[in-house]
Design an enzyme around this catalytic site. Structure first.
Site, PDB file in Angstrom:
ATOM      1  N   ASP A  45      46.262  42.075  41.079  1.00 11.62           N
ATOM      2  CA  ASP A  45      46.690  42.850  40.026  1.00 11.62           C
ATOM      3  C   ASP A  45      45.591  44.025  39.733  1.00 11.62           C
ATOM      4  O   ASP A  45      45.994  44.794  38.920  1.00 11.62           O
ATOM      5  CB  ASP A  45      47.154  42.049  38.948  1.00 11.62           C
ATOM      6  CG  ASP A  45      46.145  41.143  38.276  1.00 11.62           C
ATOM      7  OD1 ASP A  45      44.808  41.270  38.733  1.00 11.62           O
ATOM      8  OD2 ASP A  45      46.215  40.571  37.182  1.00 11.62           O
ATOM      9  N   SER A  46      44.670  44.099  40.284  1.00 10.78           N
ATOM     10  CA  SER A  46      43.541  44.939  40.325  1.00 10.78           C
ATOM     11  C   SER A  46      44.000  46.418  40.608  1.00 10.78           C
ATOM     12  O   SER A  46      43.862  47.598  40.245  1.00 10.78           O
ATOM     13  CB  SER A  46      42.228  44.856  41.309  1.00 10.78           C
ATOM     14  OG  SER A  46      42.903  44.222  42.436  1.00 10.78           O
ATOM     15  N   ASP A  84      48.664  37.825  43.294  1.00 11.15           N
ATOM     16  CA  ASP A  84      48.274  37.561  41.942  1.00 11.15           C
ATOM     17  C   ASP A  84      49.700  37.330  40.976  1.00 11.15           C
ATOM     18  O   ASP A  84      50.595  38.370  41.067  1.00 11.15           O
ATOM     19  CB  ASP A  84      47.770  38.746  41.260  1.00 11.15           C
ATOM     20  CG  ASP A  84      46.130  38.454  41.514  1.00 11.15           C
ATOM     21  OD1 ASP A  84      45.759  37.022  41.681  1.00 11.15           O
ATOM     22  OD2 ASP A  84      45.404  39.358  41.150  1.00 11.15           O
ATOM     23  N   LYS A 112      48.039  33.360  43.438  1.00 11.42           N
ATOM     24  CA  LYS A 112      46.696  33.198  42.566  1.00 11.42           C
ATOM     25  C   LYS A 112      47.035  33.025  41.220  1.00 11.42           C
ATOM     26  O   LYS A 112      47.670  34.280  40.620  1.00 11.42           O
ATOM     27  CB  LYS A 112      45.564  34.099  42.935  1.00 11.42           C
ATOM     28  CG  LYS A 112      44.262  34.286  42.283  1.00 11.42           C
ATOM     29  CD  LYS A 112      43.241  34.651  42.883  1.00 11.42           C
ATOM     30  CE  LYS A 112      43.431  36.259  42.458  1.00 11.42           C
ATOM     31  NZ  LYS A 112      43.275  36.586  41.203  1.00 11.42           N
ATOM     32  N   GLU A 114      45.548  33.054  37.120  1.00 11.32           N
ATOM     33  CA  GLU A 114      43.952  33.067  36.426  1.00 11.32           C
ATOM     34  C   GLU A 114      44.157  32.042  35.078  1.00 11.32           C
ATOM     35  O   GLU A 114      45.424  32.007  34.681  1.00 11.32           O
ATOM     36  CB  GLU A 114      43.822  34.622  35.649  1.00 11.32           C
ATOM     37  CG  GLU A 114      43.511  35.559  36.799  1.00 11.32           C
ATOM     38  CD  GLU A 114      43.378  37.060  36.222  1.00 11.32           C
ATOM     39  OE1 GLU A 114      43.001  36.879  34.924  1.00 11.32           O
ATOM     40  OE2 GLU A 114      43.283  37.616  37.023  1.00 11.32           O
ATOM     41  N   GLU A 181      34.808  34.440  39.552  1.00  8.59           N
ATOM     42  CA  GLU A 181      34.614  35.596  39.448  1.00  8.59           C
ATOM     43  C   GLU A 181      33.506  35.744  38.351  1.00  8.59           C
ATOM     44  O   GLU A 181      33.699  35.138  37.318  1.00  8.59           O
ATOM     45  CB  GLU A 181      35.528  36.561  39.186  1.00  8.59           C
ATOM     46  CG  GLU A 181      35.238  38.001  38.662  1.00  8.59           C
ATOM     47  CD  GLU A 181      36.304  39.015  38.546  1.00  8.59           C
ATOM     48  OE1 GLU A 181      36.228  40.006  38.350  1.00  8.59           O
ATOM     49  OE2 GLU A 181      37.532  38.416  38.888  1.00  8.59           O
TER      50      GLU A 181
END
Length: 266
Positions: A45-46, A84, A112, A114, A181
């Protein structure tokens, strides 16, 4: 080269061979990176920041993630595709299951998420339904407002112990991989040794089982002109994109990247 699978990644961890991962958002870079030896392509999602120009990842939607995942799938030449779940796409277990299905149907091989130990139920449900999960711990950009900025996580002893406990809990829940991270290098090494699943690092030192960078960062491309401490510009040493990506893979495999200056201390 045969397609990269979970068995491939587990074998690399057991042999002590480092795993090379890069973010990727389109077909041509997927082809270039996978042919250069990148084992894992992350549709992060960067993209909200590097492609869309936002100041965070929060505006990115599941629909946008699915679009870019499908683009990457068309260009991929054997790498594992990880996608993501964007901000609030896993707010409930029902949302997590439904949105993960959308991304898997678009071409992802792994999802993925978070979070922290609270992800355990969702990870267990996804694993039961045949969806591999990478759990993202440490600095989780979707929680940037809670953290008060992009700050290293795990420097205090209590915080470090929690990250270690979270990693073990999520492995137990069925996570197939961890991503750490911006955590101190020593803590990342402890976590990597404490779990049997592969651990990928970004700003987490060289002792993890593999590395990931944002593609645009390692090519020296930035809207702000600034790069995080953990980034190395591989275009400075190589004359073209394909060579820069191949150089990144070689440096990761040889444990030449990340160097000490790319990591954080407690």
């Amino acid at each position: 080269m045969p397609d990269v699978t979970l068995t491939t990644l587990q074998g690399l961890k057991q042999k002590g061979e480092k795993i090379a991962m890069l973010t990727c958002y389109d077909a041509i870079f997927a082809k270039t990176a996978s042919e250069a030896g990148v084992e894992m392509l992350l549709i992060g999602d960067s993209l909200g920041m590097v492609l869309q120009g936002h100041d965070s990842t929060l505006p990115v939607t599941v629909t946008e993630m699915a679009y870019h995942t499908a683009c990457v799938k068309r260009g991929n030449r054997g790498a594992m595709i990880v996608a993501d779940l964007p901000f609030m796409a896993n707010a409930t277990t029902e949302q997590t299951l439904n949105n993960s299905a959308v991304l898997m149907q678009a071409g992802a091989h792994m999802i993925k998420l978070e979070g922290a130990a609270w992800l355990a139920e969702s990870i267990s449900l996804l694993a039961e339904r045949g969806i591999p999960v990478c759990a993202h711990l440490g600095l989780t950009p979707q929680a940037v407002n809670l953290f008060g900025g992009y700050k290293v996580q795990g420097r205090q002893d209590a915080q470090a112990q929690k990250l270690l406990a979270d990693a073990k809990a999520l492995e137990q829940a069925g996570a197939a991989m961890l991503l750490l991270e911006c955590v101190p290098s020593e803590l990342a090494a402890r976590i990597t040794q404490a779990v049997a699943i592969p651990v990928i690092g970004i700003g987490a030192g060289s002792a993890t089982d593999g590395q990931v960078l944002v593609l645009h960062d390692m090519l020296g491309l930035s809207l702000t002109g600034r790069s995080p401490k953990f980034v190395k510009n591989f275009m400075q040493e190589h004359g073209d994109v394909a060579s820069a990506i191949a150089g990144y893979v070689k440096a990761v495999k040889a444990v030449e990247f990340p160097a000490a200056e790319h990591g954080f201390s407690a």
